[in-house]
Write an enzyme that holds these catalytic residues in place. Structure first.
Site, PDB file in Angstrom:
ATOM      1  N   HIS A 135      10.143 -82.457 -87.696  1.00 30.21           N
ATOM      2  CA  HIS A 135      10.299 -82.965 -86.337  1.00 30.21           C
ATOM      3  C   HIS A 135      10.080 -84.475 -86.245  1.00 30.21           C
ATOM      4  CE1 HIS A 135       5.840 -82.423 -86.295  1.00 30.21           C
ATOM      5  NE2 HIS A 135       5.884 -83.462 -85.478  1.00 30.21           N
TER       6      HIS A 135
ATOM      7  N   ASP B   9       9.376 -76.526 -90.770  1.00 33.52           N
ATOM      8  CA  ASP B   9       9.132 -77.852 -90.206  1.00 33.52           C
ATOM      9  C   ASP B   9       8.742 -78.858 -91.293  1.00 33.52           C
ATOM     10  OD1 ASP B   9       9.067 -79.754 -88.199  1.00 33.52           O
ATOM     11  OD2 ASP B   9       6.957 -79.405 -87.730  1.00 33.52           O
TER      12      ASP B   9
ATOM     13  N   SER C 208       1.420 -86.608 -87.493  1.00 34.74           N
ATOM     14  CA  SER C 208       2.306 -85.550 -87.977  1.00 34.74           C
ATOM     15  C   SER C 208       3.000 -85.966 -89.270  1.00 34.74           C
ATOM     16  CB  SER C 208       3.362 -85.228 -86.919  1.00 34.74           C
ATOM     17  OG  SER C 208       2.763 -84.691 -85.770  1.00 34.74           O
TER      18      SER C 208
END
Length: 428
Positions: free
Chosen positions: A165, A197, A274
Site C-alpha cells: 500500500h 500487502d 509502514s
C-alpha cells in the site's frame, strides 16, 4: 520615763520567754518519753536489721550496676558488631550501588542494547516517497509528494522490501528512495502481492547494507523489539516496545482481505512507518510494520510471510514475469480502511449521530491525488453501502476492485448521508 518603760518591757519579755522555754521542754520530754516507752528492745533490733539489709542490697545493686556499665563501656564495639550480625541474619542489608567514576562508559556499554540493535539495522532502512508528476509544488518546480513510507534493503544489488500500500502507484507516479546516508535514488516497482500487502522495489545502486532476516515463528510475547522507519518523513526514527501477541488474526483487527496472523506490539508506529522493519535484539527483522490501531496497539506482518514472498519473487524473476498476480486485474482507490468490529460499533453508537449504525468501514487515511481523494471521500467517513450492497467489512470493497467499472458509495459523514462515485485506476 522612757527608760523606765523600756526596762519594764524588757523585763516582761524575759519573763515570758522563760515560761515558753519551760513549756517547750516539758512537751518534748513527755513526747520523747512516750516514744521511748512505745518501742521495745526487740523491735529496735528488728528495725536495725531491716535497715542493714536495705543498705546491703543497695550496695550490692550499686556494685552490679557499676560492673555492668564498665563492661558495656569496655566491650561496646564487640557488642555493636554482634547486634549488627544478628540483624543481618534476620533482615538482609541492602547497600546502594555506586556509580562508576565520571568518564567511565561501563553502564552505557552494558545496558544500551537498543543502541546496539540500531547500529546493526538502521543503515539498511530507507525512506520511500511517492511523487505525483502531474501536480507541481506552488513554490518549487518539484512534484508534489503524494504519500511516504519505509522499507529495508534485502539484497546488495538494490532490492528493497516494503508494504504494497506504500508503493501502489497510479499513473504518472514516481518513486524516490532516500538511503541512510542521505543519498536519493529513483526506484521502480518490481513485484506486488496485494493479498499479503508486500512489494519489492529496486534502485540502481550496489554494495548496499542488507537487513538480516530472522524468524517470526520463534518470537515470544513480552520479547523486546525495535521499530525503525520514517514516520511523518522523519528518517531513521527509532521506537521500542514489546511483543503483545505473536499471531493476531487479521479478522480481529478488521483486515478481512489479508488472511495473516499479525505480530502485535506496543512499539510506536504511525504514518510513514509502514513497510519498515520490526527488529529483534539480534538486529534481525522479524516483521514488517503495517498499521497502528491506537496508542500502544500496532501490528506488523511476520517476516516468515515476507520470506515466502521473496522466494516467489525470485521464481517469477527467473521465469521473466513481473507481477506475482498477472492473471488478475488490480485497481487502486487510494485509501486505507478499517472494518467496524463489534466493539468499535458499540463505541460509535454512543454518539447520537451514529446511534443507528449497524455496519460499515471507517476511512482511515486518504492519499492526496488518489481516485478517492479526487471523488471527495475524507478521513473519518463511514462507507455503509457500495453498489447498493451493504458493506460489512473492507473485504467487500476489495472484491469490487477486482471488477471493472465505477463504484457507487453511500457514505455517512456525521449527520449527513452522501452518495459518491469513484473511478478506480489500474495499478501500474
Amino acid at each position: 520615763m522612757a527608760s523606765t518603760l523600756s526596762r519594764l518591757s524588757w523585763t516582761f519579755l524575759i519573763k515570758r520567754n522563760a515560761h515558753l522555754s519551760r513549756y517547750t521542754a516539758t512537751v518534748f520530754t513527755e513526747r520523747y518519753t512516750q516514744i521511748q516507752s512505745f518501742h521495745s528492745q526487740q523491735q529496735r533490733q528488728e528495725k536495725r536489721k531491716i535497715h542493714e539489709k536495705r543498705a546491703y542490697n543497695l550496695l550490692t545493686y550499686t556494685v552490679l550496676t557499676s560492673g555492668f556499665c564498665y563492661a558495656v563501656y569496655k566491650w561496646k564495639n564487640d557488642i555493636w558488631e554482634g547486634i549488627k550480625s544478628l540483624s543481618a541474619y534476620n533482615y538482609p542489608i541492602v547497600h546502594a550501588s555506586h556509580l562508576p567514576p565520571s568518564g567511565n562508559d561501563q553502564n552505557r556499554d552494558k545496558y544500551n542494547f537498543i543502541a546496539d540493535v540500531v547500529e546493526i539495522s538502521a543503515p539498511s532502512v530507507v525512506y520511500i516517497e511517492v511523487k505525483d508528476r502531474r501536480r507541481k509544488d506552488v513554490f518549487t518546480p518539484y512534484s508534489v509528494s503524494a504519500v511516504g513510507g519505509s522499507g529495508f534493503i534485502v539484497s546488495h544489488d538494490g532490492l528493497i522490501l516494503t508494504s504494497a500500500h506504500v508503493v501502489l502507484c497510479k499513473p504518472n507516479a514516481m518513486l524516490q528512495v532516500k538511503l541512510h546516508d542521505g543519498s536519493v535514488y529513483t526506484a521502480v516497482i518490481e513485484d506486488v502481492d496485494v493479498c499479503s500487502d508486500l512489494a519489492t522495489i529496486r534502485i540502481n545502486k550496489t554494495n548496499l547494507p542488507v537487513m538480516k532476516l530472522g524468524n517470526s515463528s520463534d518470537i515470544r510475547p513480552g520479547e523486546f523489539v525495535v521499530a525503525i522507519g520514517c514516520p511523518l518523513t522523519l528518517s531513521n526514527t527509532i521506537t521500542s516496545g514489546v511483543v503483545s501477541s505473536v499471531n493476531r488474526p487479521s479478522t480481529e483487527i478488521g483486515m478481512h482481505n489479508l488472511h495473516i496472523g499479525y505480530i502485535q506490539t506496543d512499539a510506536a508506529i504511525t504514518f510513514g512507518n509502514s513497510g519498515g522493519p520490526l527488529v529483534n535484539l539480534n538486529g534481525e527483522a522479524i516483521g514488517i510494520n503495517q498499521l497502528k490501531i491506537t496508542a500502544g496497539i500496532s501490528f506488523a506482518i511476520p517476516i516468515d510471510y515476507a520470506k515466502e514472498f521473496l522466494k516467489k519473487v525470485e521464481a517469477r524473476r527467473n521465469k521473466g514475469k513481473k507481477d506475482l498476480q498477472s492473471g488478475s486485474r488490480k485497481r487502486y482507490l487510494g485509501m486505507t480502511m478499517q472494518s467496524l468490529m463489534p466493539d468499535i460499533l458499540v463505541e460509535i453508537q454512543q454518539d447520537n449521530k451514529y446511534m443507528f449504525m449497524t455496519h460499515g468501514v471507517l476511512v482511515w487515511k486518504i492519499i492526496p491525488g488518489s481516485p478517492a481523494d479526487i471523488a471527495g471521500i475524507q478521513p473519518g467517513d463511514i462507507i455503509t453501502y457500495a453498489n447498493k450492497e451493504p458493506v460489512m467489512c473492507s473485504d467487500n470493497i476489495y472484491k469490487l476492485l477486482e471488477k471493472p467499472g465505477t463504484i457507487h458509495f453511500q457514505i455517512t459523514r456525521g449527520t449527513t448521508t452522501l452518495f459518491i462515485d469513484v473511478n478506480p485506476e489500474d495499478i501500474v
